[in-house]
Motif scaffolding. Sequence first.
Motif, short mmCIF file in Angstrom:
data_model
loop_
_atom_site.label_atom_id
_atom_site.label_comp_id
_atom_site.label_asym_id
_atom_site.label_seq_id
_atom_site.Cartn_x
_atom_site.Cartn_y
_atom_site.Cartn_z
N PRO A 124 0.79 -1.23 0.00
CA PRO A 124 0.00 0.00 0.00
C PRO A 124 0.83 1.28 0.00
O PRO A 124 0.26 2.37 0.11
CB PRO A 124 -0.81 -0.13 1.30
CG PRO A 124 0.07 -0.89 2.21
CD PRO A 124 0.85 -1.84 1.34
N ASP A 125 2.14 1.13 -0.14
CA ASP A 125 3.01 2.32 -0.16
C ASP A 125 3.24 2.75 -1.61
O ASP A 125 3.75 1.97 -2.42
CB ASP A 125 4.34 2.01 0.51
CG ASP A 125 5.31 3.18 0.43
OD1 ASP A 125 4.98 4.25 0.97
OD2 ASP A 125 6.37 3.03 -0.21
N ILE A 126 2.92 3.98 -1.94
CA ILE A 126 2.92 4.43 -3.33
C ILE A 126 4.33 4.48 -3.92
O ILE A 126 4.50 4.28 -5.13
CB ILE A 126 2.23 5.81 -3.46
CG1 ILE A 126 1.99 6.15 -4.93
CG2 ILE A 126 3.03 6.89 -2.74
CD1 ILE A 126 1.11 7.37 -5.13
N VAL A 127 5.35 4.70 -3.09
CA VAL A 127 6.71 4.83 -3.62
C VAL A 127 7.34 3.45 -3.83
O VAL A 127 7.76 3.11 -4.94
CB VAL A 127 7.59 5.69 -2.69
CG1 VAL A 127 9.01 5.79 -3.25
CG2 VAL A 127 6.98 7.07 -2.52
N SER A 128 7.43 2.65 -2.78
CA SER A 128 8.10 1.35 -2.91
C SER A 128 7.32 0.40 -3.82
O SER A 128 7.91 -0.51 -4.42
CB SER A 128 8.30 0.71 -1.53
OG SER A 128 7.08 0.54 -0.86
N SER A 129 6.01 0.59 -3.96
CA SER A 129 5.23 -0.27 -4.84
C SER A 129 5.54 -0.03 -6.30
O SER A 129 5.14 -0.81 -7.17
CB SER A 129 3.73 -0.08 -4.59
OG SER A 129 3.33 1.23 -4.95
N ASP A 130 6.27 1.02 -6.60
CA ASP A 130 6.65 1.32 -7.98
C ASP A 130 7.92 0.57 -8.39
O ASP A 130 8.32 0.62 -9.55
CB ASP A 130 6.85 2.83 -8.14
CG ASP A 130 6.73 3.27 -9.60
OD1 ASP A 130 5.86 2.73 -10.30
OD2 ASP A 130 7.51 4.14 -10.02
N ILE A 131 8.54 -0.14 -7.45
CA ILE A 131 9.74 -0.93 -7.75
C ILE A 131 9.30 -2.29 -8.28
O ILE A 131 8.49 -2.98 -7.66
CB ILE A 131 10.61 -1.09 -6.49
CG1 ILE A 131 11.07 0.28 -5.99
CG2 ILE A 131 11.81 -1.99 -6.78
CD1 ILE A 131 11.81 0.23 -4.67
N THR A 132 9.82 -2.69 -9.43
CA THR A 132 9.42 -3.94 -10.05
C THR A 132 9.61 -5.12 -9.09
O THR A 132 10.67 -5.29 -8.52
CB THR A 132 10.23 -4.19 -11.33
OG1 THR A 132 10.00 -3.11 -12.24
CG2 THR A 132 9.80 -5.50 -11.99
N GLY A 133 8.55 -5.89 -8.93
CA GLY A 133 8.59 -7.04 -8.05
C GLY A 133 8.08 -6.76 -6.66
O GLY A 133 7.87 -7.69 -5.87
N TYR A 134 7.86 -5.48 -6.35
CA TYR A 134 7.40 -5.11 -5.00
C TYR A 134 6.06 -4.38 -5.03
O TYR A 134 5.71 -3.69 -4.10
CB TYR A 134 8.48 -4.28 -4.30
CG TYR A 134 9.72 -5.10 -4.00
CD1 TYR A 134 9.82 -5.82 -2.82
CD2 TYR A 134 10.74 -5.22 -4.94
CE1 TYR A 134 10.93 -6.60 -2.56
CE2 TYR A 134 11.85 -6.00 -4.70
CZ TYR A 134 11.94 -6.70 -3.50
OH TYR A 134 13.05 -7.48 -3.25
N GLU A 135 5.33 -4.56 -6.12
CA GLU A 135 3.98 -4.03 -6.19
C GLU A 135 3.08 -4.72 -5.16
O GLU A 135 2.07 -4.19 -4.72
CB GLU A 135 3.40 -4.23 -7.58
CG GLU A 135 4.24 -3.66 -8.72
CD GLU A 135 5.29 -4.64 -9.24
OE1 GLU A 135 5.84 -4.37 -10.31
OE2 GLU A 135 5.56 -5.67 -8.58
N GLY A 136 3.46 -5.90 -4.81
CA GLY A 136 2.74 -6.72 -3.86
C GLY A 136 3.35 -8.11 -3.88
O GLY A 136 4.47 -8.30 -4.37
N SER A 137 2.63 -9.08 -3.36
CA SER A 137 3.17 -10.43 -3.28
C SER A 137 2.07 -11.45 -3.56
O SER A 137 1.01 -11.43 -2.92
CB SER A 137 3.76 -10.66 -1.88
OG SER A 137 4.31 -11.96 -1.77
#
Length: 405
Positions: free
Chosen positions: A263-276
Amino acid sequence: MSIHAFAPRPRRAAQGVWLPAACLGLDEAAAQQVLADWLRARGISAPLSLQAGVQASEIGWWASLAPEAAQAWMPHFDTLSLAEVVEATLQVPPEQALACETLVAMLGSPLGYPFNSLEAWASAVRVRCHIAQAAQRTALAFKTLAAERPEAFWRYDEDHGFVLQAGASLVEALVAATQPEATGRLYDFSCYRATEYVILLGVVRELAAHHPALLAQLQQVNEVHAIRSGLFHDTFLVEHGEHAAPLPPKFYVPGDRVWFRNPDIVSSDITGYEGSWVIYMGGGLFSNFWRRDAPFTLEAKCVEIFHWRHAMALDEDGDLCIDEGLVARHVADTVADPQRLEQVLGRMMRHRDGKGVYADGGCIDTTREHPRCVALAETSLPATLADLMQQWAQPACRDSAPQVQ
């Protein structure tokens, strides 16, 4: 009960499993006995409720746990401790425990699972158990932008993705790619693609035992084209629930594919860390494909994802990445501080926001995904595979295939 008297009553909160009257009968007492005997043969003796209902214009029964059993075994639809309840209450042999947990969870579901026969339900449970067990055995190397497969079983085609080597066993190929005991090494996967292989392995194990003709057809498809991404979802999966009416945050059935959103807008923009993407394996545990000896609890998964935002770094190319070592240190600090842990879980164990929204939502998805029924009497999957083969025979369709690995 006559067919004229057979009419739905106001629906309870828990719907459970729908079965046609053709397999249980029209008389309520007789239908209850048929179902009770069928469940008892599988180690389950529990109070049941039957409610008349119609599904796709066919009359049948909604079967569910009686309210007192549901409240005692899975209060508020929380299935995370259901394995312990099953073990203590039903005292089934260990080899039956996972199937019993799955059956009971489905009977206690707040949203119905329709089947056209008892055998179709049994088949779905076997598939779910195969998926959960495959997830327990899966160990991979986490690579978001790379992928590789054992060459004895797979070859990469620029247009079609990783396709099966001609004549190779699809079951053996999936095991070799995901279970290191088969080859002695780990292969690169994204978590999304990993769940596809694990789910497909669960499906083909069922087909090998109960529907070899469909397995042969699926094998033929995989020798031509990879079924992946959105196409995999549309071909094999059913999405259970909807965003407007979310499933309870602690309701999971073994074999579910589950999405935890960052749910973090910045780190979720890193490929592979949009979620799990993970598989619910039963017993309150979710798959950890990168460290299979350390599966996640719901709380552990929430805390890990929360701390991705605190572990951003730059890689050797100057791009944002996540420092997994730093994540682990943050997680350990939070777990050691009960007050901090409560704060983090209070934030994360909420349903996620809608697509594109980063506000007050947590990481819990509103839906779950599970395989379509592949029982011998089902016809939807064979028709779908035939359509895909016909479509891929057209050069224009082959050239436009998705390039996700």
